[in-house]
Write a protein that holds these residues in place. Structure first.
Motif, PDB file in Angstrom:
ATOM      1  N   LEU A   1       0.831  -1.187   0.000  1.00  0.00           N
ATOM      2  CA  LEU A   1       0.000   0.000   0.000  1.00  0.00           C
ATOM      3  C   LEU A   1       0.870   1.243   0.000  1.00  0.00           C
ATOM      4  N   ALA A   2       0.470   2.224  -0.794  1.00  0.00           N
ATOM      5  CA  ALA A   2       1.266   3.443  -0.937  1.00  0.00           C
ATOM      6  C   ALA A   2       0.793   4.527   0.009  1.00  0.00           C
ATOM      7  N   THR A   3       0.590   4.166   1.243  1.00  0.00           N
ATOM      8  CA  THR A   3       0.177   5.133   2.254  1.00  0.00           C
ATOM      9  C   THR A   3       1.391   5.558   3.059  1.00  0.00           C
ATOM     10  N   GLY A   4       1.184   6.372   4.057  1.00  0.00           N
ATOM     11  CA  GLY A   4       2.295   6.745   4.915  1.00  0.00           C
ATOM     12  C   GLY A   4       1.845   6.852   6.355  1.00  0.00           C
TER      13      GLY A   4
ATOM     14  N   ALA B   1      -9.760   3.903   0.294  1.00  0.00           N
ATOM     15  CA  ALA B   1     -10.291   3.306   1.518  1.00  0.00           C
ATOM     16  C   ALA B   1      -9.184   2.985   2.506  1.00  0.00           C
ATOM     17  N   HIS B   2      -8.001   2.585   2.006  1.00  0.00           N
ATOM     18  CA  HIS B   2      -6.943   2.235   2.952  1.00  0.00           C
ATOM     19  C   HIS B   2      -6.348   3.461   3.636  1.00  0.00           C
ATOM     20  N   CYS B   3      -6.782   4.654   3.217  1.00  0.00           N
ATOM     21  CA  CYS B   3      -6.425   5.870   3.948  1.00  0.00           C
ATOM     22  C   CYS B   3      -7.316   6.049   5.179  1.00  0.00           C
TER      23      CYS B   3
ATOM     24  N   TYR C   1     -11.599   2.377  -2.504  1.00  0.00           N
ATOM     25  CA  TYR C   1     -12.013   3.739  -2.836  1.00  0.00           C
ATOM     26  C   TYR C   1     -12.887   4.236  -1.693  1.00  0.00           C
ATOM     27  N   ALA C   2     -12.901   5.540  -1.479  1.00  0.00           N
ATOM     28  CA  ALA C   2     -13.628   6.083  -0.327  1.00  0.00           C
ATOM     29  C   ALA C   2     -13.889   7.568  -0.527  1.00  0.00           C
ATOM     30  N   PHE C   3     -14.645   8.112   0.392  1.00  0.00           N
ATOM     31  CA  PHE C   3     -14.852   9.560   0.482  1.00  0.00           C
ATOM     32  C   PHE C   3     -14.735   9.964   1.949  1.00  0.00           C
TER      33      PHE C   3
ATOM     34  N   SER D   1      -1.170   7.938  -1.837  1.00  0.00           N
ATOM     35  CA  SER D   1      -2.394   7.142  -1.791  1.00  0.00           C
ATOM     36  C   SER D   1      -3.622   8.037  -1.706  1.00  0.00           C
ATOM     37  N   GLY D   2      -4.648   7.654  -2.449  1.00  0.00           N
ATOM     38  CA  GLY D   2      -5.886   8.416  -2.428  1.00  0.00           C
ATOM     39  C   GLY D   2      -5.875   9.614  -3.341  1.00  0.00           C
ATOM     40  N   GLY D   3      -4.697   9.954  -3.897  1.00  0.00           N
ATOM     41  CA  GLY D   3      -4.613  11.083  -4.803  1.00  0.00           C
ATOM     42  C   GLY D   3      -5.412  10.836  -6.076  1.00  0.00           C
ATOM     43  N   PRO D   4      -5.938  11.899  -6.692  1.00  0.00           N
ATOM     44  CA  PRO D   4      -6.822  11.728  -7.839  1.00  0.00           C
ATOM     45  C   PRO D   4      -6.082  11.373  -9.120  1.00  0.00           C
ATOM     46  N   TRP D   5      -6.727  10.540  -9.924  1.00  0.00           N
ATOM     47  CA  TRP D   5      -6.309  10.291 -11.300  1.00  0.00           C
ATOM     48  C   TRP D   5      -7.300  11.061 -12.171  1.00  0.00           C
TER      49      TRP D   5
END
Length: 275
Positions: A11-14, A81-83, A140-142, A224-228
């Motif tokens: 996962l590309a989170t931090g 979602a993993h954020c 994916y999440a909001f 992570s979670g950044g928009p495409w």
């Protein structure tokens, strides 16, 4: 390529210890933005994209990225979602902030000036009691953020359109995020741009089917979670969110997760009503 096609990438989170973080004329349209493998964003500030910082408890801070999407409430931010939570860290964050247009203000500055997150919204398939490879298709999440003196984050910083599946994979994307792993520091916006491939049952591990593959792209954790974005217009500095950054291989491959037409739309509507 097979690493992300056939197996689950990290996962590309931090996540970092709280003690270690600090307190004229239109530009080019999407078609004119050159391909990028992961470079500092050199254009005008993209205020609709920002950094998400979460207090995970026990001195841990989560760092991700997100983008304001057009909604009736004006308070909805798209992210991964993993954020929000993962099988390793299943609890919802204690507190969170979204800092639009973040640029070298530090964690303390983002907490002070950012928009407080009021609620987190993950799809039913994101069941963190399951293994990550089973739930990854639902990454994916909001989040819904506060209003400030009656003004929404969308009113203050603009918003991107939001697209649901099917996504036209023939169009180039601009992937934006606050990459924090080397060689990045998470303090300014970075991006990749180029053509994508829609992964299928023939070409991908089932956990990655339906995702968008972008390579080469060296964005790291924190993005992570950044928009495409497709159709990015630097004059307005907005575009259409067709996915959010989900996972990366660590070897120049990243996967974007689109919002499904049915469950993604229902989740969006729930987030918009939460404000």
């Amino acid at each position: 390529m097979e690493q992300i096609r056939r197996v689950i990438a990290g996962l590309a989170t931090g996540v970092t210890a709280i003690a270690l973080v600090g307190v004229t004329f239109p530009g080019p349209r999407a078609a004119d933005i050159p391909d990028s493998r992961g470079d500092p964003w050199a254009g005008k500030p993209v205020e609709s994209v920002g950094k998400i910082i979460t207090d995970l408890g026990d001195g841990r801070v989560g760092v991700c990225s997100g983008a304001v999407v057009d909604s009736p409430s004006g308070s909805v931010v798209a992210t991964a979602a993993h954020c929000v939570n993962t099988p390793d860290f299943p609890d919802t964050p204690i507190r969170g902030w979204f800092a639009p247009g973040y640029d070298r203000i530090g964690t303390a500055g983002a907490m002070k000036s950012g928009w407080k997150i009021e609620s987190y919204h993950t799809p039913p398939g994101w069941d963190v009691s399951q293994r990550i490879e089973k739930i990854l298709p639902h990454d994916y999440a909001f989040v819904t953020v506060e209003k400030k003196d009656g003004e929404s984050v969308q009113d203050a910083h603009g918003a991107n359109a939001l697209a649901f599946t099917p996504v036209d994979a023939r169009q180039r994307v601009v992937a934006l995020g606050y990459a924090a792993g080397p060689p990045f520091d998470g303090e300014s916006l970075s991006y990749c741009a180029g053509a994508v491939e829609l992964l299928t049952e023939v070409t991908a591990h089932k956990s990655n089917v339906g995702g968008l593959l972008l390579e080469p792209c060296r964005l790291t954790r924190g993005a992570s979670g950044g928009p495409w974005l497709q159709g990015f217009d630097e004059a307005s500095r907005t575009g259409t969110v067709v996915g959010v950054l989900s996972v990366g291989s660590g070897a120049g491959q990243v996967l974007g997760r689109p919002y499904p037409a049915h469950t993604g739309r229902a989740l969006f509507e729930r987030a918009a009503r939460a404000s």
